[in-house]
Design an enzyme around this catalytic site. Structure first.
Site, PDB file in Angstrom:
ATOM      1  N   CYS A 144      -1.277  42.695  39.553  1.00 44.82           N
ATOM      2  CA  CYS A 144       0.120  43.147  39.503  1.00 44.82           C
ATOM      3  C   CYS A 144       0.331  44.281  38.519  1.00 44.82           C
ATOM      4  O   CYS A 144       1.366  44.945  38.544  1.00 44.82           O
ATOM      5  CB  CYS A 144       1.030  41.975  39.185  1.00 44.82           C
ATOM      6  SG  CYS A 144       0.937  40.718  40.465  1.00 44.82           S
TER       7      CYS A 144
ATOM      8  N   ASN B  39       7.001  39.441  45.921  1.00 46.98           N
ATOM      9  CA  ASN B  39       5.972  40.019  45.054  1.00 46.98           C
ATOM     10  C   ASN B  39       4.932  40.743  45.918  1.00 46.98           C
ATOM     11  O   ASN B  39       4.131  40.107  46.602  1.00 46.98           O
ATOM     12  CB  ASN B  39       5.329  38.897  44.236  1.00 46.98           C
ATOM     13  CG  ASN B  39       4.313  39.408  43.228  1.00 46.98           C
ATOM     14  OD1 ASN B  39       3.915  40.570  43.271  1.00 46.98           O
ATOM     15  ND2 ASN B  39       3.891  38.533  42.333  1.00 46.98           N
TER      16      ASN B  39
ATOM     17  N   HIS C 221       7.640  44.864  37.128  1.00 40.48           N
ATOM     18  CA  HIS C 221       6.936  44.216  38.237  1.00 40.48           C
ATOM     19  C   HIS C 221       7.823  43.091  38.761  1.00 40.48           C
ATOM     20  O   HIS C 221       8.423  42.344  37.986  1.00 40.48           O
ATOM     21  CB  HIS C 221       5.601  43.659  37.738  1.00 40.48           C
ATOM     22  CG  HIS C 221       4.943  42.759  38.733  1.00 40.48           C
ATOM     23  ND1 HIS C 221       4.701  43.152  40.039  1.00 40.48           N
ATOM     24  CD2 HIS C 221       4.500  41.474  38.635  1.00 40.48           C
ATOM     25  CE1 HIS C 221       4.127  42.144  40.683  1.00 40.48           C
ATOM     26  NE2 HIS C 221       4.003  41.119  39.873  1.00 40.48           N
TER      27      HIS C 221
END
Ligand code: UT7
Length: 337
Positions: free
Chosen positions: A120, A291, A261
């Site tokens: 990520c 995500n 993020h």
């Protein structure tokens, strides 16, 4: 890395952006139909309402789609790209690198490139790497892509993880500029391998080459100890974002946006609180895409820019936390009008 711009020949600024999200939507109602979950749990615990699914194709298609979108907005031609960096944890295959596959798909005939595996935090790591290649004066045009087909490593019988992830790609073009006030100003980047047991995909690599047993044990899917990651993610992202503001001498009123993020709205809220930023200064699109790993931060940048919400000279703090562990924050001054 402190005040790096003072010692560099050039700055690296973002001069074009692009994105690609597949059409197919998996909303929370759909997730309710495949696992024991409900819309209320997902929204209150994560902030996610929908995620996208790439039904045909691979990560290179998400990345190439984003790059092609980018090239419709700039005079720079694919053959003028010097370097392609693809941040991803879902490469099309172990090798060749997804960067090579993207190179062919977009016709970047003069480029070299490579993949960046930092989960990520991949986009932040790739962005800083691209900037460093430009700042020294060796390259002019670097294409930085964040793309992940998370559906390819998601177990759609595991309610702990399948509600979280989605597929997307996004792209930024980094270009050389003499104006050191613009572009990537500074980054704090960190890795800590002691986090490897909390978030991983153990099968398929050299430690556990694919066998019937690795498949039976579901080792080709994402494993996450959500609570353990949550705790360190909150601290990691908040600490590094606050540290970046301090290092750059930025007060909350100087920051136009936190670009976090998008893993969990609660982690994002905690980071913004620590930075002293009100909600209006936080980029959010987790509700629409979930995500998407390396794609979340550039996807936010593209959408907010196209909505007219960012302007030239804005101070942005990009911040991420992911598997590894990997984490970091970057101070970016926006260049596009
Ligand atoms: O992007 C890379 C880094 N990753 C992250 O930053 C993710 C960090 N972690 C998180 O965002 C959160 O931990 C999750 C969203 C993954 C989970 O939220 P949580 O508040 O930590 O929930 P939990 O794992 O503690 O589970 C609470 C309860 C459990 O039930 P019991 O044991 O209390 O009866 C779970 O079984 O919620 C249950 N649960 C669900 N219930 C309905 C877990 N998943 C679901 C679900 N629907 N999808």
């Amino acid at each position: 890395m402190g005040n790096q711009n003072n010692s560099k020949m050039y700055s690296a600024e973002i001069t074009a952006v692009g994105m690609y999200v597949p059409e197919k939507i998996m909303d929370n109602k759909y997730m309710e139909s495949i696992v024991d979950t409900n819309d209320e749990w997902i929204v209150t615990r994560t902030g996610i309402r929908e995620r996208r699914l790439l039904e045909n194709g691979a990560t290179s298609d998400l990345a190439a789609g984003a790059a092609k979108d980018l090239f419709t907005t700039t005079d720079v031609k694919p053959e003028e790209i010097d370097v392609i960096i693809v941040a991803t944890v879902t490469p099309d295959m172990m090798f060749p690198a997804t960067a090579c596959l993207v190179q062919e798909k977009i016709g970047a005939t003069n480029a070299w490139g490579f993949d960046m595996s930092a989960a990520c935090s991949g986009f932040l790591f790739a962005l800083q790497t691209g900037a460093s290649l430009i700042q020294g004066g060796q390259y002019k045009n670097v294409l930085v892509l964040g793309a992940d087909k998370m559906s390819s490593i998601t177990d759609y019988t595991d309610r702990n993880t399948c509600i979280l992830f989605g597929d997307a790609g996004a792209a930024v073009l980094l270009q050389r500029t003499d104006n050191k006030e613009l572009g990537i100003q500074n980054s704090i980047l960190r890795i800590d391998g002691s986090g490897k047991e909390s978030l991983n995909m153990k099968g398929g690599g050299s430690l556990n080459p694919p066998t019937h047993e690795t498949i039976d044990n579901k080792m080709h899917y994402i494993y996450q100890d959500g609570q353990a990651v949550f705790k360190v993610a909150v601290k990691g992202m908040a600490d590094v974002s606050a540290e970046m503001m301090e290092m750059q001498g930025l007060k909350p009123e100087d920051v136009a946006y936190l670009v976090p993020h998008q893993a969990n709205l609660r982690i994002i809220d905690a980071t913004a609180r620590r930075m002293g930023l009100e909600k209006e200064k936080v980029m959010i699109n987790i509700d629409k895409y979930g995500n998407t790993t390396a794609a979340t931060i550039p996807l936010c940048l593209v959408e907010y820019y196209r909505d007219g919400k960012i302007k030239k000279g804005d101070n942005l703090i990009l911040s991420a936390f992911g598997a590894g562990f990997t984490w970091g924050a970057t101070h970016l001054v926006w260049s596009l009008d």
